[in-house]
Every structure is written in C-alpha cells, then in structure tokens.
Enzyme design. Sequence first.
Site, PDB file in Angstrom:
ATOM      1  N   GLU A 102       1.197  -1.559  -0.193  1.00 40.70           N
ATOM      2  CA  GLU A 102       0.245  -0.287   0.109  1.00 40.70           C
ATOM      3  C   GLU A 102       0.688   1.090   0.087  1.00 40.70           C
ATOM      4  OE1 GLU A 102      -1.086   2.074   3.038  1.00 40.70           O
ATOM      5  OE2 GLU A 102      -0.957   0.151   4.501  1.00 40.70           O
ATOM      6  N   LYS A 156      -4.955  10.741   0.896  1.00 40.10           N
ATOM      7  CA  LYS A 156      -5.621   9.643   1.760  1.00 40.10           C
ATOM      8  C   LYS A 156      -6.363   9.180   0.546  1.00 40.10           C
ATOM      9  CE  LYS A 156      -7.347   7.134   5.896  1.00 40.10           C
ATOM     10  NZ  LYS A 156      -6.886   7.561   7.353  1.00 40.10           N
ATOM     11  N   VAL A 195      -5.564   0.358   3.142  1.00 36.83           N
ATOM     12  CA  VAL A 195      -5.512  -0.761   2.229  1.00 36.83           C
ATOM     13  C   VAL A 195      -6.717  -1.337   2.081  1.00 36.83           C
ATOM     14  CG1 VAL A 195      -6.134  -2.924   4.335  1.00 36.83           C
ATOM     15  CG2 VAL A 195      -4.700  -1.638   4.859  1.00 36.83           C
ATOM     16  N   ASP A 212     -17.281   5.003  13.792  1.00 35.97           N
ATOM     17  CA  ASP A 212     -16.175   5.020  13.280  1.00 35.97           C
ATOM     18  C   ASP A 212     -15.616   3.966  12.898  1.00 35.97           C
ATOM     19  OD1 ASP A 212     -13.702   5.267  11.446  1.00 35.97           O
ATOM     20  OD2 ASP A 212     -13.014   7.265  12.659  1.00 35.97           O
ATOM     21  N   SER A 263     -13.281   1.494  10.214  1.00 36.30           N
ATOM     22  CA  SER A 263     -12.548   1.613   8.989  1.00 36.30           C
ATOM     23  C   SER A 263     -13.465   0.745   7.964  1.00 36.30           C
ATOM     24  CB  SER A 263     -10.636   1.278   8.784  1.00 36.30           C
ATOM     25  OG  SER A 263     -10.217   1.223   7.803  1.00 36.30           O
ATOM     26  N   ALA A 264     -13.149   1.483   6.992  1.00 36.90           N
ATOM     27  CA  ALA A 264     -13.978   0.535   5.537  1.00 36.90           C
ATOM     28  C   ALA A 264     -12.971  -0.703   4.684  1.00 36.90           C
ATOM     29  CB  ALA A 264     -13.791   1.566   4.085  1.00 36.90           C
ATOM     30  N   ASP A 265     -11.377  -0.457   5.648  1.00 37.15           N
ATOM     31  CA  ASP A 265     -11.036  -1.356   5.479  1.00 37.15           C
ATOM     32  C   ASP A 265     -11.352  -3.238   5.347  1.00 37.15           C
ATOM     33  OD1 ASP A 265      -8.829  -0.222   5.158  1.00 37.15           O
ATOM     34  OD2 ASP A 265      -7.663  -0.582   6.790  1.00 37.15           O
ATOM     35  N   LYS A 295      -3.490  -2.048  15.219  1.00 43.98           N
ATOM     36  CA  LYS A 295      -2.604  -1.001  16.584  1.00 43.98           C
ATOM     37  C   LYS A 295      -3.577  -0.470  17.222  1.00 43.98           C
ATOM     38  CE  LYS A 295       0.626   1.264  13.871  1.00 43.98           C
ATOM     39  NZ  LYS A 295       1.073   2.114  12.621  1.00 43.98           N
TER      40      LYS A 295
HETATM   41  N1  PSU Z   1      -3.058   1.643  10.890  1.00 42.86           N
HETATM   42  C1  PSU Z   1      -1.573   1.244  11.075  1.00 42.86           C
HETATM   43  N2  PSU Z   1      -0.934   2.139   9.942  1.00 42.86           N
HETATM   44  C2  PSU Z   1      -1.046   3.092   9.087  1.00 42.86           C
HETATM   45  C3  PSU Z   1      -3.006   2.757   8.742  1.00 42.86           C
HETATM   46  C4  PSU Z   1      -3.440   2.081   9.740  1.00 42.86           C
HETATM   47  O1  PSU Z   1      -1.534   0.582  11.304  1.00 42.86           O
HETATM   48  O2  PSU Z   1      -0.546   4.123   8.282  1.00 42.86           O
HETATM   49  C5  PSU Z   1      -3.537   3.477   7.689  1.00 42.86           C
HETATM   50  C6  PSU Z   1      -3.922   1.968   6.328  1.00 42.86           C
HETATM   51  O3  PSU Z   1      -3.601   3.081   4.857  1.00 42.86           O
HETATM   52  C7  PSU Z   1      -5.098   1.779   6.597  1.00 42.86           C
HETATM   53  C8  PSU Z   1      -6.456   3.498   7.229  1.00 42.86           C
HETATM   54  O4  PSU Z   1      -5.970   1.434   5.770  1.00 42.86           O
HETATM   55  O5  PSU Z   1      -4.557   3.505   7.343  1.00 42.86           O
HETATM   56  C9  PSU Z   1      -7.067   2.795   7.357  1.00 42.86           C
HETATM   57  O6  PSU Z   1      -8.070   4.443   8.016  1.00 42.86           O
HETATM   58  P1  PSU Z   1      -9.473   4.632   8.297  1.00 42.86           P
HETATM   59  O7  PSU Z   1      -9.338   3.864   9.572  1.00 42.86           O
HETATM   60  O8  PSU Z   1      -9.052   5.693   7.979  1.00 42.86           O
HETATM   61  O9  PSU Z   1      -9.853   3.525   7.739  1.00 42.86           O
HETATM   62 MN    MN Z   2     -12.081   5.356   9.895  1.00 46.01          MN
END
Ligand code: PSU
Ligand code: MN
Length: 308
Positions: free
Chosen positions: A29, A90, A110, A142, A144-146, A163
Amino acid sequence: MTSRPERGLHIGDEVSDALERGIPVLALESTIFTHGLPRPRNLVVALEAEERVRAAGVVPATIGVIGGRATVGLSPAEIQRLSTDDGAVKLSLRDLPVASAKGLSGGTTVAATAFLASRAGIRVFSTGGLGGVHREAQQTFDESADLPTLAALPLVVVSAGVKSILDIPLTLERLETLNLTVVGYRTTDYPAFYIADSGFDVEYAAESADEIADIAAARDALGIVSTLLVANPVDADRQLPAEVHDDVLARALAEATERGVTGHDTTPFLLDFMQRETGGRSLDVNVEVYRGNVALGAEIATALAARA
Ligand code: PSU
Ligand code: MN
C-alpha cells in the site's frame, strides 16, 4: 477532443508481465508512506520493502494514485514523488472515482489498495496494520472501510493485527461478523502492531507460508470470496515496551479527543502523535513490523504461485 486523465486501472509493465507469466506478485500500500510514516524515512521504508520483495524472487506492486491514474506497480520515481508530495491525499476506496476524475495524487489505504490489487489479479498483499473499529465507535460509527472491503475480496492480507489506538475486541467481533478468516502466524495471540500480544486471541494458528496457501486454496475451492487475514506479530524482544506503549497511547487518545480529531484524520493523527512522543521508538518498531509482514507476504505469494 482534449485529453482526459486515464480513467481505468493502470498496471505497470513489470507487474503485468509477472502476472501473465505466473511469477509471484506481492501488493504493497501507499498510505503507509504518504500518511503513516514521517519524511524522509517514509521513502526509505517504501523502497526497502520493494527491495526485500525482489530479493525473495517476488515482484512488488506498490499501489497508489498519480495524477488521477490508479496505478498497480508504481515505479521508484513515482514512489518518490508520492512520498514527498504535500498535496498527496489519503484515498480510501470511495475516494478513487473523485481522485481519478479530478486528477489527484494520493496514497491508497488498505481498502483502496486491496481493491485495486484484486482488480489486477494479485492475490497477496502485505501492510503494516489494518484499519479497524475505533474506540467509541458505538457513538461515532468510525469503523475503517478496510474491514467490509476485505470481506468482499479473495485476497490473503498480512498485517500485524490492528494498532491499539483502535478497539481490538470490537474489531475482532467485526471480523467474525464479516466472515473474515483470521489465522495467527505461529501463534493464537492476536498482535497489536507495536506489541506482540494484544491480550486477545484468535482461534487458529498457521505454521508456515505453505499452510497459509493451503487455507487460501481451500477457501477458493469452496467458492468463498473473503480475505484471509494473517496476523503476524513482531518479535517479542523488538516490541515497544509495555510501559512506553500504554503511557503514550493514553496521551494520544486524550489529545485526539481534546482537539476534536475525527473521521479519516484520526488514524494519521494518532500514529503521528505516537511517533513524536516516543522519540522515534514507535517508528523503529513500525518499520520492523512492516519488514516482517513484507517478508511473510513474499513467502505466501511464492507458495500460492507454486500451486497455480
Ligand atoms: N494502520 C496503521 N498504519 C496506517 C494505517 C492503518 O497502523 O498507516 C492506514 C492504512 O492505510 C489503513 C488506513 O488502510 O490507515 C485506515 O484508515 P481509516 O481508519 O481512516 O480507514
Ligand atoms: Mn475511520
């Protein structure tokens, strides 16, 4: 007619050639180096990851968006450009159409990376930490869309768990709801990125890259379309010491609340805070974790390619 930005997916020559010839490919990524790691180390880490993959006989496919062009297999010059671009955004999956039409550049999360990798026909993707369910998601929604994105793609994704800035037990619950298969690499302790054991467990361990490839092949044979998540912990002797971790995490969360940080800014804010406040110690762990995930991803890509 005036020229328009390229609308579809662009696959780099080396990656497209490897995919055609059945040479293993590993997706990587770009949000990790546009928004996750500070300069100038971000570029060093991104290029080193590619080198490691190559040394294992696998073709790296770093994925990102350059001037609106969603690219699978960025060149080193493009990685450099993105890693030093103040305007890099992002980009999660939902942002890709806008980035493409407006000609934006950015790091893919991701979710976005997994989608583009899968569209290109890549099956394995290594990252640092996955996005997940944020603390207080019961109020903020909240998540993540992951998670839902990976739930709908037939990939193998290697990470060091999520994390501890996130709510780990809630994240594990969502992985179950979303039918995401999770195996620990040689452990059933679910890792929390900076630390080897989050204190929460997964049901299964896989002992080798070959066994992971077996599980992925069984999934495909069953017709299940959902990512196999491989949780690969950092070596316990290289993790962030528990006292350092707990202290800085508590302060990071308090600061985010105080400043009213929300939405897609939350993850980069918390990571940046952790890095600054540990004097780079968390950054060293971050880099170490990523190296481990890249190495294991390359092994899995090789094991999968061998059975095609
Ligand atoms: N978790 C980490 N380091 C990162 C990210 C997540 O430990 O850099 C990044 C990844 O690209 C992940 C994104 O897909 O943050 C998730 O962001 P959000 O929670 O806004 O979906
Ligand atoms: Mn988010």
